[in-house]
Design a protein around this motif. Sequence first.
Motif, PDB file in Angstrom:
ATOM      1  N   GLY A  67      46.395  34.123  33.225  1.00 56.15           N
ATOM      2  CA  GLY A  67      47.163  35.274  33.693  1.00 56.15           C
ATOM      3  C   GLY A  67      46.533  36.596  33.293  1.00 56.15           C
ATOM      4  N   SER A  68      46.025  36.680  32.052  1.00 54.06           N
ATOM      5  CA  SER A  68      45.397  37.913  31.568  1.00 54.06           C
ATOM      6  C   SER A  68      44.162  38.255  32.394  1.00 54.06           C
ATOM      7  N   TYR A  69      43.341  37.236  32.661  1.00 53.49           N
ATOM      8  CA  TYR A  69      42.114  37.479  33.420  1.00 53.49           C
ATOM      9  C   TYR A  69      42.429  37.930  34.847  1.00 53.49           C
ATOM     10  N   LEU A  70      43.344  37.210  35.487  1.00 53.32           N
ATOM     11  CA  LEU A  70      43.693  37.544  36.872  1.00 53.32           C
ATOM     12  C   LEU A  70      44.338  38.924  36.967  1.00 53.32           C
TER      13      LEU A  70
ATOM     14  N   VAL B 102      55.133  44.771  39.389  1.00 56.41           N
ATOM     15  CA  VAL B 102      56.422  44.347  39.951  1.00 56.41           C
ATOM     16  C   VAL B 102      56.408  42.838  40.188  1.00 56.41           C
ATOM     17  N   GLY B 103      55.305  42.333  40.746  1.00 60.80           N
ATOM     18  CA  GLY B 103      55.183  40.891  40.993  1.00 60.80           C
ATOM     19  C   GLY B 103      55.190  40.087  39.707  1.00 60.80           C
ATOM     20  N   GLY B 104      54.439  40.553  38.699  1.00 60.02           N
ATOM     21  CA  GLY B 104      54.363  39.831  37.433  1.00 60.02           C
ATOM     22  C   GLY B 104      55.681  39.796  36.685  1.00 60.02           C
TER      23      GLY B 104
ATOM     24  N   ALA C 244      52.564  34.452  33.800  1.00 68.76           N
ATOM     25  CA  ALA C 244      53.191  35.747  34.080  1.00 68.76           C
ATOM     26  C   ALA C 244      53.101  36.688  32.871  1.00 68.76           C
ATOM     27  N   SER C 245      53.285  36.146  31.672  1.00 66.97           N
ATOM     28  CA  SER C 245      53.233  36.980  30.462  1.00 66.97           C
ATOM     29  C   SER C 245      51.841  37.557  30.251  1.00 66.97           C
ATOM     30  N   GLY C 246      50.809  36.710  30.400  1.00 70.57           N
ATOM     31  CA  GLY C 246      49.437  37.183  30.262  1.00 70.57           C
ATOM     32  C   GLY C 246      49.103  38.226  31.310  1.00 70.57           C
ATOM     33  N   TRP C 247      49.530  37.983  32.526  1.00 75.65           N
ATOM     34  CA  TRP C 247      49.347  38.922  33.648  1.00 75.65           C
ATOM     35  C   TRP C 247      49.949  40.281  33.317  1.00 75.65           C
ATOM     36  N   ASN C 248      51.225  40.277  32.896  1.00 77.80           N
ATOM     37  CA  ASN C 248      51.928  41.533  32.609  1.00 77.80           C
ATOM     38  C   ASN C 248      51.266  42.315  31.482  1.00 77.80           C
TER      39      ASN C 248
ATOM     40  N   SER D 261      49.244  28.736  26.102  1.00 76.78           N
ATOM     41  CA  SER D 261      48.200  29.693  25.725  1.00 76.78           C
ATOM     42  C   SER D 261      47.118  29.777  26.793  1.00 76.78           C
ATOM     43  N   LEU D 262      46.724  28.608  27.346  1.00 74.06           N
ATOM     44  CA  LEU D 262      45.712  28.601  28.403  1.00 74.06           C
ATOM     45  C   LEU D 262      46.231  29.320  29.652  1.00 74.06           C
TER      46      LEU D 262
END
Length: 399
Positions: A58-61, A76-78, A108-112, A52-53
Amino acid sequence: MDKNEMSLKWLVTGALFSSIGMSFVWPLTSVYLHNRLGVSLTWIGVVLLFNSLASVLGSYLGGYLYDRQNPYHLLVGGVTASTITLLILVFFHGWPAFGIILFFNGIASGWNLAVVNSIGTSIKEKDSRYVFNMLYFVQNLGIVIGTSLVGFIYSISVTLLFVVASTLFVIFLATVIIKYKPAANKNRKRVSDTEKTAWRSSQLPRANAIILTTFFMSLFIIWIMYQQWVSNLSVYMTSLGIPLRNYSFLWTINAGLIVVSQIIINWLARYHENLILQVFFGFTMLAASFFILIFARTYPIFVLAMVTLTIGEATAFPTIPALVNTLTPIEAKGRYQGLIQSWASAGRALGPLFGGLVIEMTSFPVLFIIATIAVLLVLVTTIGLWQALHGELKAYQRG
């Protein structure tokens, strides 16, 4: 529709493949680690906390970089990173490899998720409320499809599970590479890199900043309480003699009702445009669901509480990103969409620990009383601040 604009059809198609793929991983984490690999519940808690952390990070970035870099390249990267982690799990899913890989998968999931939601702010073919309702709809439809298949495939082979998940992400990646190129260019033509980099949060009007902070804190608190349904309610229901399969069926009801309710909400959206009223109504229903739990002793009452919870989340959760989109400038839409996911993920991370501590010190009914009061305080605070500040709010155009 402008051919240079990102298509909502392809955005939600990608989100659907992503949701189904991840639904093959997260539901089995605890069962797989404990029953197949013999990992203690304490270590499983640590793995889930760090997952979760990682999603928070990932979400913030992802949201922060959306405003500064090419969104197409970011996604594409995520998605590539998510695909690689799942492919690694095909060959290495023992302990502790599973827990370590899950951490990177969480980033990666948070990023995407943040980048996909941020791209949603740039779509003009539909109202932003419709865009976020559709994203929420397909993400939950993916959960319905994924969770309905995961048990069957898991009984055949856990390796097959990761093969299927990887395949879905390969399809997602191919969709992104072929169909998501317009997501990059439209935004960047209108706001230069210099403007995006130079923009500071201090430039946001005071009223907007206060309301946005209120939304973020509201999501944080509500997700802490919501996680009690996910993490602790199964223990409570089984202690009352209700079979575990009946608890699992509550989530089938939840997912199915979300799919149906989004269709109804999108239909109602044609006739009224007051987004904040949807948030107020959603928060009210969420508080009511915990109030019902205080008195729940039989299965029909738990079903009623779940139906109430689902109506609340389906009304409030997809509406908040649409409101945040309206209250933020083009230069910072990604940052604030990322913060939505980050605060929600932080609440999900702390929820099980908070609930466990309250239950150990008091009881389940006390936990539900605290949850009811907490969500009501969120509702009252949000209403009060909105009434005080809505006249000063500045609305921005979509990205």
